[in-house]
Structure formats: C-alpha cells, structure tokens
Motif scaffolding. Sequence first.
Motif, PDB file in Angstrom:
ATOM      1  N   GLY A 141     -13.344 -42.224  23.291  1.00  0.00           N
ATOM      2  CA  GLY A 141     -13.213 -43.635  23.643  1.00  0.00           C
ATOM      3  C   GLY A 141     -13.855 -44.598  22.668  1.00  0.00           C
ATOM      4  O   GLY A 141     -14.330 -45.663  23.070  1.00  0.00           O
ATOM      5  N   THR A 142     -13.849 -44.243  21.374  1.00  0.00           N
ATOM      6  CA  THR A 142     -14.428 -45.092  20.329  1.00  0.00           C
ATOM      7  C   THR A 142     -13.320 -45.661  19.452  1.00  0.00           C
ATOM      8  O   THR A 142     -12.337 -44.977  19.170  1.00  0.00           O
ATOM      9  CB  THR A 142     -15.400 -44.270  19.460  1.00  0.00           C
ATOM     10  N   LEU A 143     -13.475 -46.905  19.023  1.00  0.00           N
ATOM     11  CA  LEU A 143     -12.471 -47.550  18.179  1.00  0.00           C
ATOM     12  C   LEU A 143     -12.665 -47.138  16.725  1.00  0.00           C
ATOM     13  O   LEU A 143     -13.773 -47.197  16.193  1.00  0.00           O
ATOM     14  CB  LEU A 143     -12.573 -49.072  18.304  1.00  0.00           C
ATOM     15  N   LEU A 144     -11.558 -46.735  16.097  1.00  0.00           N
ATOM     16  CA  LEU A 144     -11.614 -46.264  14.709  1.00  0.00           C
ATOM     17  C   LEU A 144     -11.144 -47.341  13.746  1.00  0.00           C
ATOM     18  O   LEU A 144     -10.050 -47.894  13.892  1.00  0.00           O
ATOM     19  CB  LEU A 144     -10.738 -45.015  14.532  1.00  0.00           C
ATOM     20  N   VAL A 145     -11.962 -47.609  12.740  1.00  0.00           N
ATOM     21  CA  VAL A 145     -11.602 -48.463  11.614  1.00  0.00           C
ATOM     22  C   VAL A 145     -11.479 -47.550  10.407  1.00  0.00           C
ATOM     23  O   VAL A 145     -12.404 -46.804  10.082  1.00  0.00           O
ATOM     24  CB  VAL A 145     -12.663 -49.557  11.370  1.00  0.00           C
ATOM     25  N   LEU A 146     -10.330 -47.607   9.734  1.00  0.00           N
ATOM     26  CA  LEU A 146     -10.043 -46.673   8.647  1.00  0.00           C
ATOM     27  C   LEU A 146      -9.753 -47.417   7.359  1.00  0.00           C
ATOM     28  O   LEU A 146      -8.967 -48.366   7.333  1.00  0.00           O
ATOM     29  CB  LEU A 146      -8.841 -45.801   9.018  1.00  0.00           C
ATOM     30  N   ASP A 147     -10.386 -46.958   6.274  1.00  0.00           N
ATOM     31  CA  ASP A 147     -10.162 -47.515   4.944  1.00  0.00           C
ATOM     32  C   ASP A 147     -10.088 -46.354   3.962  1.00  0.00           C
ATOM     33  O   ASP A 147     -11.113 -45.812   3.539  1.00  0.00           O
ATOM     34  CB  ASP A 147     -11.292 -48.474   4.575  1.00  0.00           C
ATOM     35  N   THR A 148      -8.872 -45.961   3.607  1.00  0.00           N
ATOM     36  CA  THR A 148      -8.701 -44.831   2.700  1.00  0.00           C
ATOM     37  C   THR A 148      -7.397 -45.002   1.940  1.00  0.00           C
ATOM     38  O   THR A 148      -6.716 -46.025   2.078  1.00  0.00           O
ATOM     39  CB  THR A 148      -8.724 -43.494   3.462  1.00  0.00           C
ATOM     40  N   SER A 149      -7.049 -43.994   1.145  1.00  0.00           N
ATOM     41  CA  SER A 149      -5.865 -44.101   0.292  1.00  0.00           C
ATOM     42  C   SER A 149      -5.214 -42.738   0.149  1.00  0.00           C
ATOM     43  O   SER A 149      -5.715 -41.726   0.661  1.00  0.00           O
ATOM     44  CB  SER A 149      -6.243 -44.656  -1.085  1.00  0.00           C
ATOM     45  N   GLY A 150      -4.104 -42.704  -0.576  1.00  0.00           N
ATOM     46  CA  GLY A 150      -3.443 -41.445  -0.894  1.00  0.00           C
ATOM     47  C   GLY A 150      -3.018 -40.679   0.336  1.00  0.00           C
ATOM     48  O   GLY A 150      -2.634 -41.233   1.367  1.00  0.00           O
ATOM     49  N   GLY A 151      -3.131 -39.331   0.245  1.00  0.00           N
ATOM     50  CA  GLY A 151      -2.728 -38.484   1.359  1.00  0.00           C
ATOM     51  C   GLY A 151      -3.541 -38.715   2.605  1.00  0.00           C
ATOM     52  O   GLY A 151      -3.042 -38.557   3.728  1.00  0.00           O
ATOM     53  N   GLY A 152      -4.809 -39.103   2.453  1.00  0.00           N
ATOM     54  CA  GLY A 152      -5.637 -39.395   3.614  1.00  0.00           C
ATOM     55  C   GLY A 152      -5.072 -40.518   4.449  1.00  0.00           C
ATOM     56  O   GLY A 152      -5.272 -40.557   5.674  1.00  0.00           O
TER      57      GLY A 152
END
Length: 319
Positions: A163-174
């Motif tokens: 139940g946690t909000l995810l903030v994602l900052d990545t590139s490529g295949g990730g």
Amino acid sequence: MLTPTIVTLTMNPALDIATGADVVRPTDKIRCAGSTYDPGGGGINVARTAQELGAPVSAIFPAGGHTGNLVTNLVHDARVPLRRISIAETTRESFTINERTTGMQYRFVLPGPRLTLDEQRQCLDELRLEAASAEFVVASGSLPPGVPPDWYQRVADICREVGTLLVLDTSGGGLTHVTNGVFLLKPSIRELRECSGSELATEAEQLAAARDLVDRGVAQAVVVSLGADGALLATAEHSQRFSAIPVHAVSGVGAGDAMVAAIVVAMSRGWTLTEAVRFGIACGTASLLTPGTGTCSREDVERFFELVGEAEDVDVAYT
C-alpha cells in the motif's frame, strides 16, 4: 529516528567524483585541479535532497568493496538513515570533468557491479520491510549487470502489496519493462523518446506519449523533465506545461534527482501535484548551482520556488 515517510531504492549506486580542467584533449594528460566526492545514484541523490528539505527519509542500496564503503560513509555523513545490502563485487565510480575554457561538462559513467540472485533477493526483502511503513517509495537510477529488466515491475508489485505509492525515475529496459503500478513516473524527454520509439519533436507529441503511459495504466501521472524548456505533466484528467527558471548552471549532474526529491517531499506534505511539480522545478534549478552532485540548500529552493511561474493548462487532442 522518525519513521521515514519516503524510502529510496538505488540499485546501482556510485561514488561520484567531480573535478575541473582547463582543456580536455585526447591522448594528453589532463591536469585537474581539486575534486569533490559525493555518494551518487538516483535514489541516494533523492534521499540526500529530501533530507535537506526536512523530510523523514531512508535510503536502501547495495554496496561492496572499498568504493561501497566510501559511498556508505558519505550517505551517513549526509545524515540519511540507510539500509545497506552488502555485495561481493565493488560499487562503481562515476567521473565528471568541467572544462573551464568552454563551460562544457564531460561525464564518464561505469556500468556497475554484477549482483547475484541472493543479493537481488536481499534488496527486495529490505525494500518490502521498509516500504510497509512509508508513504512513498522512490526507485531511481539504472540497473546494474545481472539485474533483470523487469526489476522495477517487481518493485511496483511490492509497493502495491504493502500500500505504498511508487515514484519511478529510470531509463532503458528498466523503464520499458514496467507495465503497471507506478503512481508517478518522471522520465526526461530523452527517456520518453526511448520509451515511445519516436522523436517526439512537438509538445503535442510529447504530451501524447506521456498520456499514453497513463492510459495504458503504467502510471497515474507522468512528469516529463525538459531541461531548459521546463516540464510537462500528464494525468488522466488534464495536461500542464511548466516553464524553467533561467540560470547559469554550474553542474547539471543530479538536477533531475533533485526535482524528483522535491516533488515527493511536496506530495508528502499534502500539496497538489501541480504545486509539487513547481517545487520540483525550483529544486532542480537550485541543484544546477552546486558543483558535482552536491546537495542544494533549502534556502535556494524556497527562493527559486517564488520565481516559478504558474502552470499552464494544455488542451491536446490525444489519439
């Protein structure tokens, strides 16, 4: 210690070394003057900035060897609570040279250590424990060798479970292997182009690509950082553009991470997403004034926040 509101995950941390030289030439010895050493990697940079902004935060990262020990000590010196997963191979280094005669910046980034399956499992186990009591998880940065490209989807699944909000900052295949479960995705325009497979030459095309990620359920909101052109925000309800603050940059390393940190800190304070992006632009701007990947000051962030213009609603026909 306060229970962290924000937990960051950095799968490929680095010892960031920055220096300056008059001229950078091939085959010549480059005489450098002075150097700075900072703990690097997207999530660690986010955690350091969030700490400076006064948010309860902790950092999770794998680290190994002498370089890993240095990174760990520097994170500790920044007063960021940390959870280190010890690994067999040595943490990477990244090297930045600022050429004084031209103002150009040269960045050398190594791939990082190879993580074993057991080390990867320990990272996920530690994340599950920390995320269970946090409001936000920020997963940021590249994936090291040996880590599967769907890694951040596994992180998204864990965040959904607890139940946690995810903030994602990545590139490529990730990035391209994430299919759902992200609350806020923060690609640069380069990363958005890679993800979409298109040039995205116009603002309408950029917003359409961002909105497509929302429509497909990858993320609830997408913030596209455009460097000197500001930022774009796309949600299911509306799209907005934000102008940048013109400054003479000392170093652009870590500016995107600073932006992410301020956005998450603002959301943890209950601000609207629009205000959070404005705060992020202010923090990213302040970061441009610091050498290497040094952390900007809270006073600079607050000063620049007063200069960020209001967001403009954008009416774009999505197809």
